[in-house]
Design a protein around this motif. Sequence first.
Motif, mmCIF file in Angstrom:
data_model
loop_
_atom_site.group_PDB
_atom_site.id
_atom_site.type_symbol
_atom_site.label_atom_id
_atom_site.label_comp_id
_atom_site.label_asym_id
_atom_site.label_seq_id
_atom_site.Cartn_x
_atom_site.Cartn_y
_atom_site.Cartn_z
ATOM 1 N N ASN A 16 -58.764 94.492 2.547
ATOM 2 C CA ASN A 16 -57.864 94.961 1.835
ATOM 3 C C ASN A 16 -56.865 95.421 2.107
ATOM 4 O OD1 ASN A 16 -57.386 96.592 -1.085
ATOM 5 N ND2 ASN A 16 -58.573 98.239 -1.066
ATOM 6 N N PRO A 17 -55.930 94.587 2.345
ATOM 7 C CA PRO A 17 -54.479 95.207 3.271
ATOM 8 C C PRO A 17 -53.665 95.823 2.399
ATOM 9 C CG PRO A 17 -54.486 93.041 2.361
ATOM 10 C CD PRO A 17 -56.028 93.119 2.318
ATOM 11 N N ARG A 18 -53.517 95.831 1.140
ATOM 12 C CA ARG A 18 -53.004 96.577 0.420
ATOM 13 C C ARG A 18 -53.184 97.977 -0.499
ATOM 14 N NH1 ARG A 18 -51.551 91.144 -0.502
ATOM 15 N NH2 ARG A 18 -49.910 90.147 0.823
ATOM 16 N N GLY A 19 -54.615 98.294 -0.352
ATOM 17 C CA GLY A 19 -55.148 99.250 -0.458
ATOM 18 C C GLY A 19 -55.263 99.923 -2.093
ATOM 19 N N ARG A 20 -55.948 98.164 -1.983
ATOM 20 C CA ARG A 20 -55.879 98.663 -3.499
ATOM 21 C C ARG A 20 -57.995 98.979 -4.564
ATOM 22 N NH1 ARG A 20 -53.371 95.735 -6.586
ATOM 23 N NH2 ARG A 20 -52.059 94.002 -6.287
ATOM 24 N N LYS A 21 -57.897 99.550 -5.524
ATOM 25 C CA LYS A 21 -58.718 100.507 -5.269
ATOM 26 C C LYS A 21 -59.777 99.498 -5.840
ATOM 27 C CE LYS A 21 -56.616 104.057 -5.005
ATOM 28 N NZ LYS A 21 -57.131 105.685 -4.402
ATOM 29 N N PRO A 22 -60.633 99.940 -5.674
ATOM 30 C CA PRO A 22 -62.425 98.779 -6.895
ATOM 31 C C PRO A 22 -62.336 99.165 -7.663
ATOM 32 C CG PRO A 22 -63.337 100.691 -4.894
ATOM 33 C CD PRO A 22 -61.492 100.698 -4.943
ATOM 34 N N GLY A 23 -62.592 97.220 -8.059
ATOM 35 C CA GLY A 23 -62.620 97.201 -10.018
ATOM 36 C C GLY A 23 -63.936 98.027 -10.339
ATOM 37 N N THR A 24 -64.357 97.674 -9.674
ATOM 38 C CA THR A 24 -65.800 98.188 -10.609
ATOM 39 C C THR A 24 -67.116 99.166 -9.626
ATOM 40 O OG1 THR A 24 -67.208 97.011 -9.778
ATOM 41 C CG2 THR A 24 -66.662 96.057 -11.492
ATOM 42 N N ASP A 25 -68.375 100.024 -9.830
ATOM 43 C CA ASP A 25 -69.015 100.105 -8.976
ATOM 44 C C ASP A 25 -69.715 99.611 -8.022
ATOM 45 O OD1 ASP A 25 -70.656 99.894 -10.865
ATOM 46 O OD2 ASP A 25 -71.462 101.078 -11.515
ATOM 47 N N HIS A 26 -69.443 98.620 -7.516
ATOM 48 C CA HIS A 26 -70.330 97.248 -7.222
ATOM 49 C C HIS A 26 -69.254 98.492 -5.343
ATOM 50 C CE1 HIS A 26 -70.403 94.745 -10.002
ATOM 51 N NE2 HIS A 26 -70.982 93.929 -9.864
ATOM 52 N N THR A 27 -70.699 98.425 -4.397
ATOM 53 C CA THR A 27 -70.177 99.295 -2.395
ATOM 54 C C THR A 27 -70.372 98.015 -1.445
ATOM 55 O OG1 THR A 27 -71.409 100.751 -3.752
ATOM 56 C CG2 THR A 27 -70.550 100.414 -1.317
ATOM 57 N N SER A 80 -69.986 95.969 1.405
ATOM 58 C CA SER A 80 -70.535 96.466 2.944
ATOM 59 C C SER A 80 -70.240 96.756 4.342
ATOM 60 C CB SER A 80 -70.895 95.240 3.817
ATOM 61 O OG SER A 80 -72.593 94.550 3.227
ATOM 62 N N HIS A 81 -68.551 96.771 4.415
ATOM 63 C CA HIS A 81 -67.328 97.894 4.918
ATOM 64 C C HIS A 81 -66.097 96.653 3.548
ATOM 65 C CE1 HIS A 81 -70.572 97.925 8.587
ATOM 66 N NE2 HIS A 81 -70.221 96.292 8.061
ATOM 67 N N ILE A 82 -64.911 97.617 4.422
ATOM 68 C CA ILE A 82 -63.711 97.999 4.035
ATOM 69 C C ILE A 82 -63.182 97.477 5.266
ATOM 70 C CG2 ILE A 82 -61.887 98.198 2.300
ATOM 71 C CD1 ILE A 82 -63.641 100.036 0.442
ATOM 72 N N PHE A 83 -61.916 96.669 4.985
ATOM 73 C CA PHE A 83 -61.448 96.721 6.556
ATOM 74 C C PHE A 83 -59.678 96.207 5.924
ATOM 75 C CE2 PHE A 83 -62.528 92.237 6.124
ATOM 76 C CZ PHE A 83 -61.178 91.201 6.392
ATOM 77 N N SER A 84 -58.244 96.734 6.664
ATOM 78 C CA SER A 84 -57.390 96.596 6.168
ATOM 79 C C SER A 84 -56.514 95.417 7.428
ATOM 80 C CB SER A 84 -56.424 97.416 6.149
ATOM 81 O OG SER A 84 -56.702 98.369 7.121
ATOM 82 N N ASN A 85 -57.246 94.850 8.322
ATOM 83 C CA ASN A 85 -56.244 94.186 9.144
ATOM 84 C C ASN A 85 -57.694 93.990 10.198
ATOM 85 O OD1 ASN A 85 -56.833 95.549 11.692
ATOM 86 N ND2 ASN A 85 -55.489 96.477 10.376
ATOM 87 N N TYR A 86 -57.737 92.783 10.830
ATOM 88 C CA TYR A 86 -58.616 91.909 11.819
ATOM 89 C C TYR A 86 -58.995 92.248 13.022
ATOM 90 C CZ TYR A 86 -59.368 87.785 8.576
ATOM 91 O OH TYR A 86 -59.519 87.380 7.352
ATOM 92 N N LYS A 87 -57.612 93.657 12.809
ATOM 93 C CA LYS A 87 -58.738 94.916 14.285
ATOM 94 C C LYS A 87 -59.157 95.400 13.494
ATOM 95 C CE LYS A 87 -56.600 97.783 18.220
ATOM 96 N NZ LYS A 87 -58.146 98.159 18.147
#
Length: 237
Positions: free
Chosen positions: A209-220, A222-229
């Motif tokens: 999620n590099p552009r900081g979007r909001k989740p579309g549903t209540d699914h969760t 395992s991890h969220i990352f914005s870059n490959y580092k």
Amino acid sequence: MTETSNKLAVFFDLDDTLYDHLVPFREAVREVLAPAEDKLDYAELFYTVRHHSDLLWPKYLSGELELEDTRVMRLELAFAEYGLPLSREQAAQIQASYISRQYTIELIEGVAEQLQRFISRGHPVGIITNGPQAHQMAKLRGLGIDRIIPPEMIFISDAVGLAKPDPAIFRHVNKVTGTRPENSLYVGDTWANDVVGALAAGWRVCWYNPRGRKPGTDHTPSHIFSNYKEFSELPLV
């Protein structure tokens, strides 16, 4: 195929996960429309194009729409939402320019290192992507992915006959590769297709999620990352 080891199997989306889809789209729009004041939010506009593409794709798969009609219609619908109605000719020109730019693309920074990290440690690594087979393979060749991931680990919706977010495509991948859902991880950027679809199949998911979007549903995921580092530092195994 016989069942693989208990090592984590890692599958990646292609578009906007391994390379930035936005670059060829932005340049195609600029080429065709040549806006005097270039104030378009290309990221948001492109997200809307992809949304309409996802909605239209089942009609293409069922034979109700031809591929080129699907591609042009998604542009017409997305631009109309922004108050920028396109003629059919303009939409076709943008699509042609966009396609022509997709074969001179580069991996997002850090992607190659992460692919090699899993491969070198013996993890099954593959690709699951929606799209026409020839088109998606041309992009994979342009990125050099075909040289490091074997063809039997590349799953393209048109070739498989299933498409994300249908969890059946993930189950198909498990069956063909001998992997298990609980030991499978999917890395993708699209909430509905990648996160929701893979979770429904019992997979773990890393949402890019590099552009900081909001989740579309209540699914969760395992991890969220914005870059490959950030991705490289996640406790995945």
